[in-house]
Scaffold this active site. Structure first.
Site, PDB file in Angstrom:
ATOM      1  N   GLN A  34      -9.043 -36.533   9.811  1.00 19.53           N
ATOM      2  CA  GLN A  34      -8.757 -36.304   8.546  1.00 19.53           C
ATOM      3  C   GLN A  34      -9.270 -34.525   8.328  1.00 19.53           C
ATOM      4  O   GLN A  34      -8.800 -33.669   8.705  1.00 19.53           O
ATOM      5  CB  GLN A  34      -9.791 -36.779   7.528  1.00 19.53           C
ATOM      6  CG  GLN A  34     -10.074 -38.094   6.805  1.00 19.53           C
ATOM      7  CD  GLN A  34      -8.967 -38.015   6.019  1.00 19.53           C
ATOM      8  OE1 GLN A  34      -8.338 -36.770   4.463  1.00 19.53           O
ATOM      9  NE2 GLN A  34      -8.501 -39.174   4.621  1.00 19.53           N
TER      10      GLN A  34
ATOM     11  N   CYS B  79     -20.340 -26.527  -4.667  1.00 20.67           N
ATOM     12  CA  CYS B  79     -20.021 -26.366  -5.476  1.00 20.67           C
ATOM     13  C   CYS B  79     -19.324 -25.654  -5.709  1.00 20.67           C
ATOM     14  O   CYS B  79     -18.466 -25.067  -4.445  1.00 20.67           O
ATOM     15  CB  CYS B  79     -21.242 -25.255  -6.431  1.00 20.67           C
ATOM     16  SG  CYS B  79     -21.783 -23.681  -5.363  1.00 20.67           S
TER      17      CYS B  79
HETATM   18  P1  NAD Z   1     -12.077 -44.252   2.756  1.00 21.34           P
HETATM   19  O1  NAD Z   1     -11.436 -45.237   4.055  1.00 21.34           O
HETATM   20  O2  NAD Z   1     -13.584 -44.147   3.031  1.00 21.34           O
HETATM   21  O3  NAD Z   1     -12.062 -45.983   1.744  1.00 21.34           O
HETATM   22  C1  NAD Z   1     -11.233 -46.414   0.878  1.00 21.34           C
HETATM   23  C2  NAD Z   1     -11.916 -47.382  -0.276  1.00 21.34           C
HETATM   24  O4  NAD Z   1     -10.578 -48.356  -0.145  1.00 21.34           O
HETATM   25  C3  NAD Z   1     -12.108 -48.402   1.210  1.00 21.34           C
HETATM   26  O5  NAD Z   1     -14.034 -49.427   0.525  1.00 21.34           O
HETATM   27  C4  NAD Z   1     -12.098 -50.176   0.425  1.00 21.34           C
HETATM   28  O6  NAD Z   1     -12.571 -50.579   0.749  1.00 21.34           O
HETATM   29  C5  NAD Z   1     -10.450 -49.464  -0.607  1.00 21.34           C
HETATM   30  N1  NAD Z   1      -9.234 -49.796  -0.612  1.00 21.34           N
HETATM   31  C6  NAD Z   1      -8.091 -50.576   0.722  1.00 21.34           C
HETATM   32  N2  NAD Z   1      -7.535 -51.010  -0.345  1.00 21.34           N
HETATM   33  C7  NAD Z   1      -7.751 -51.170  -1.235  1.00 21.34           C
HETATM   34  C8  NAD Z   1      -7.048 -52.099  -2.750  1.00 21.34           C
HETATM   35  N3  NAD Z   1      -6.075 -52.489  -2.511  1.00 21.34           N
HETATM   36  N4  NAD Z   1      -7.909 -52.634  -3.768  1.00 21.34           N
HETATM   37  C9  NAD Z   1      -9.253 -51.640  -3.961  1.00 21.34           C
HETATM   38  N5  NAD Z   1      -9.791 -51.382  -2.498  1.00 21.34           N
HETATM   39  C10 NAD Z   1      -8.972 -50.967  -1.801  1.00 21.34           C
HETATM   40  O7  NAD Z   1     -11.751 -43.402   1.894  1.00 21.34           O
HETATM   41  P2  NAD Z   1     -11.867 -41.842   0.811  1.00 21.34           P
HETATM   42  O8  NAD Z   1     -12.937 -41.432   1.973  1.00 21.34           O
HETATM   43  O9  NAD Z   1     -12.733 -42.800  -0.360  1.00 21.34           O
HETATM   44  O10 NAD Z   1     -10.982 -41.560   0.760  1.00 21.34           O
HETATM   45  C11 NAD Z   1     -10.100 -42.193  -0.055  1.00 21.34           C
HETATM   46  C12 NAD Z   1      -8.380 -41.860   0.015  1.00 21.34           C
HETATM   47  O11 NAD Z   1      -8.532 -40.811  -0.931  1.00 21.34           O
HETATM   48  C13 NAD Z   1      -7.800 -41.442   1.313  1.00 21.34           C
HETATM   49  O12 NAD Z   1      -6.408 -41.596   0.613  1.00 21.34           O
HETATM   50  C14 NAD Z   1      -7.844 -39.826   0.941  1.00 21.34           C
HETATM   51  O13 NAD Z   1      -7.416 -39.342   1.941  1.00 21.34           O
HETATM   52  C15 NAD Z   1      -8.328 -39.136   0.028  1.00 21.34           C
HETATM   53  N6  NAD Z   1      -8.911 -37.894  -0.565  1.00 21.34           N
HETATM   54  C16 NAD Z   1      -8.834 -37.361  -1.809  1.00 21.34           C
HETATM   55  C17 NAD Z   1      -9.410 -36.113  -1.943  1.00 21.34           C
HETATM   56  C18 NAD Z   1      -9.351 -35.509  -3.533  1.00 21.34           C
HETATM   57  O14 NAD Z   1     -10.123 -34.500  -3.547  1.00 21.34           O
HETATM   58  N7  NAD Z   1      -8.807 -36.087  -4.083  1.00 21.34           N
HETATM   59  C19 NAD Z   1     -10.978 -36.086  -0.640  1.00 21.34           C
HETATM   60  C20 NAD Z   1     -10.051 -36.655  -0.169  1.00 21.34           C
HETATM   61  C21 NAD Z   1     -10.033 -37.627   0.945  1.00 21.34           C
END
Ligand code: NAD
Length: 598
Positions: free
Chosen positions: A154, A454
């Site tokens: 990640q 921050c």
């Molecule tokens: P995580 O795996 O800890 O959590 C994902 C959650 O989604 C889990 O709780 C899971 O149960 C839920 N889930 C999966 N499929 C689902 C569905 N169909 N309906 C409802 N819930 C569902 O991941 P995370 O650390 O929270 O990251 C989430 C996503 O965001 C990843 O793809 C990650 O790469 C991305 N991300 C974005 C940013 C950003 O700044 N925008 C930063 C880090 C990660």
């Protein structure tokens, strides 16, 4: 040429040859046990740099911090901190004996060598999940992972600077607040914000929305994730039943109450129900782990428990269902957008998945970076996080107080936001302002070592870092402070569906910049530097670098901090000037940034 075949020799070992390779699970849990970083000012390693790396690795796997610590998963689907528990033990043992002129090399979570370098060099160099581009497919990665050759790092999981959900909270808040300013004339008050995924990162959404004054409705298929955010005060309530939760959120929105409601449901069911009922959210996004169709996303056909079994029994069939669900998911988002929702992709690559599986309109809504963040990247702004190795919350309160003085509120808009954010992290901001640390109380629970985040830009990060170093030197802070950041930053990442989506000059997929960033941080003397592939958006879709630097109060640390915390954000200026952004041009001019080609 098929991307999974080898170009030179049919007898060459391995690369996945068909997309039907069955993934055998590697046992990541063998040897699992709870770990917690040591606290205090005593050293168990030979330098604070090695000690910091060891404590931060352990902190990433602290059960308070990691989402699935037994399997070494920190956050973000299967973002891991080490290859195996044996590798974890070997890293810790090596850091304990590492001399202050040696550097440990870590390849996808496994310690593979120690080299003699010099004091100013990083103590650890990390490369995670990197695959030669032609083979950089999810299938190939799954094969390597199953063979125990690789982990998914990640962004901050494999680079040992994850600090729990707070790590993303401020960026998420900045995004929702900017959405309120840009799309709703000021704030999200009285606006219904619908999303899904209440995991390690996504769990910041409900609190970020309410901090930005909106009402939040968030779905997760895993009840325990919702409970965890309730316990940590990131989520206000969970309402049983889809319709009851929708009704509650609509009612709260009607009375402009900034409350977050969780519902135990699949995102697809929630969005399709909203469509059926003719309810259009004001803001719509998603943070399920859609970047990972096997381990991260749950198809609408399965409950969370059924999914656990199904993905093991037939991973291929599971992924087909997962991708089909993502198509329905994005189709529903686009339909709601047509009905008036402000929709944006929140960095999980769900649009690409839907596009690749037949939904041509998947990119109808933008990513959050071009929509709300890029202007900040143009002035070198990005996430800046720090951790108190002492384990004492008071040390963080003291740094909070120092920053409020160092960056006065009246000076500019960013300082105003900083003040609002830092004071918002406290239940009792008056105590902080008065320097009465004994009566300070955090607004949301600490996870693992006390930490803060921050956003700072060029010219700010180095000032903050040097201030912290002085505070350690004078004894005001009881042990060194570690300063790092997410790989999601202004000049550290190439990710065409996220950080570099829609660059002005079309250079979205050029990853020279991310490599230069890693090299600049090594040359500048960061304490550890990492280069990863696939973070955020999944294998094949991104390359990115990170750095962490220790403020141990020494003059050497001050020199390294000054270099790293200037040169690292400067990469954002170089990147965005080169791509033709006027804001970056202006910033480069004001700050005398040396750009030979300008
Ligand atoms: P995580 O795996 O800890 O959590 C994902 C959650 O989604 C889990 O709780 C899971 O149960 C839920 N889930 C999966 N499929 C689902 C569905 N169909 N309906 C409802 N819930 C569902 O991941 P995370 O650390 O929270 O990251 C989430 C996503 O965001 C990843 O793809 C990650 O790469 C991305 N991300 C974005 C940013 C950003 O700044 N925008 C930063 C880090 C990660």
């Amino acid at each position: 040429m098929h991307p999974t075949s080898h170009p030179h020799s049919s007898t060459h070992p391995s690369p996945v040859t068909t997309s039907s390779t069955k993934v055998e699970a590697f046992d990541f849990t063998k040897g699992a046990r709870p770990v917690r970083a040591p606290r205090g000012s005593g050293l168990s390693c030979r330098s604070w740099q090695a000690e910091a790396a060891m404590r931060l690795l352990m902190n990433n796997l602290d059960p308070e911090v990691a989402e699935h610590p037994d399997a070494l998963v920190v956050y973000g689907g299967r973002g891991r901190a080490a290859r195996s528990w044996a590798a974890f033990d070997a890293i810790v043992a090596t850091l304990k004996r590492l001399e202050s002129d040696e550097t440990l090399l870590v390849q996808s979570g496994k310690p593979v060598g120690v080299v003699r370098t010099h004091k100013e060099a990083p103590r650890v160099l990390i490369a995670n999940s990197n695959i030669v581009p032609h083979w950089a497919t999810q299938d190939q990665f799954d094969q390597y992972e199953a063979q125990g050759l690789m982990i998914f790092g990640q962004m901050t999981a494999g680079s040992w600077i994850y600090i729990g959900t707070q790590g993303i909270l401020q960026g998420t808040y900045e995004t929702f607040a900017e959405c309120g300013r840009k799309d709703f004339g000021g704030s999200l008050a009285g606006k219904l914000c619908v999303t899904a995924g209440c995991g390690g990162m996504g769990g910041a959404q409900p609190l970020a929305v309410t901090l930005a004054e909106g009402t939040c409705l968030i779905a997760d298929v895993d009840r325990s994730r919702l409970q965890r955010r309730l316990d940590d005060a990131y989520l206000d309530e969970v309402v049983d039943g889809l319709d009851a939760a929708i009704d509650r959120a609509v009612e709260l929105t009607g009375s402009s109450r900034a409350v977050s409601v969780g519902v135990h449901a699949n995102a697809v069911d929630l969005l399709e129900r909203l469509l059926e009922r003719g309810i259009t959210p004001d803001v719509l996004t998603d943070q399920t782990s859609a970047h990972d169709p096997l381990q991260g996303y749950v198809p609408v056909e399965y409950s969370f428990e059924q999914a656990e079994i199904a993905r093991k029994e037939d991973p291929e069939a599971y992924q087909r269902l997962s991708l089909a669900s993502m198509v329905r998911h994005v189709r529903a988002m686009v339909e709601l957008q047509k009905r008036g929702s402000v929709a944006f992709d929140y960095g999980n690559n769900i649009r690409q998945r839907a596009l690749d599986n037949g939904f041509a309109d998947a990119f109808a809504f933008p990513g959050f970076v071009p929509a709300y963040i890029r202007e900040q990247f143009c002035v070198g702004r990005g996430p800046f996080r720090w951790v108190a190795l002492s384990g004492e919350p008071t040390d963080i309160y003291k740094t909070d107080h120092a920053l409020l003085n160092l960056f006065p509120e009246h000076e500019n808009m960013y300082n105003q936001r900083l003040h609002r954010w830092i004071l918002g992290c406290h239940k009792n901001p008056e105590a902080l302002l008065a320097g009465d640390y004994a009566n300070c109380e955090p607004r949301f629970g600490w996870q693992g070592l006390p930490a803060r985040i921050c956003w700072f830009g060029l010219g700010e990060r180095d000032r903050a870092g040097l201030k912290f170093n002085e505070m350690v030197a004078s004894g005001e802070i009881s042990a060194p402070i570690v300063i790092g950041r997410d790989h999601l930053d202004c000049g550290s990442v190439a990710s065409p569906n996220r950080e570099t989506e829609g660059m002005l000059d079309g250079s979205d997929a050029i990853s020279d910049w991310a490599l230069l960033n890693a090299m600049v941080n090594v040359a500048s003397g960061a304490s550890w530097v990492s280069f990863h592939h696939g973070g955020g958006v999944g294998i094949g879709f991104s390359q990115h670098a990170g750095q962490v630097t220790v403020a141990d109060g020494t003059e050497g640390a001050a020199a390294r901090l000054a270099r790293v915390l200037t040169n690292d954000p400067m990469m954002g200026i170089f990147r965005h000037v080169d791509a033709g952004y006027p804001t970056a041009e202006r910033c480069a001019g004001e700050r005398n940034v040396d750009i030979p080609s300008r």
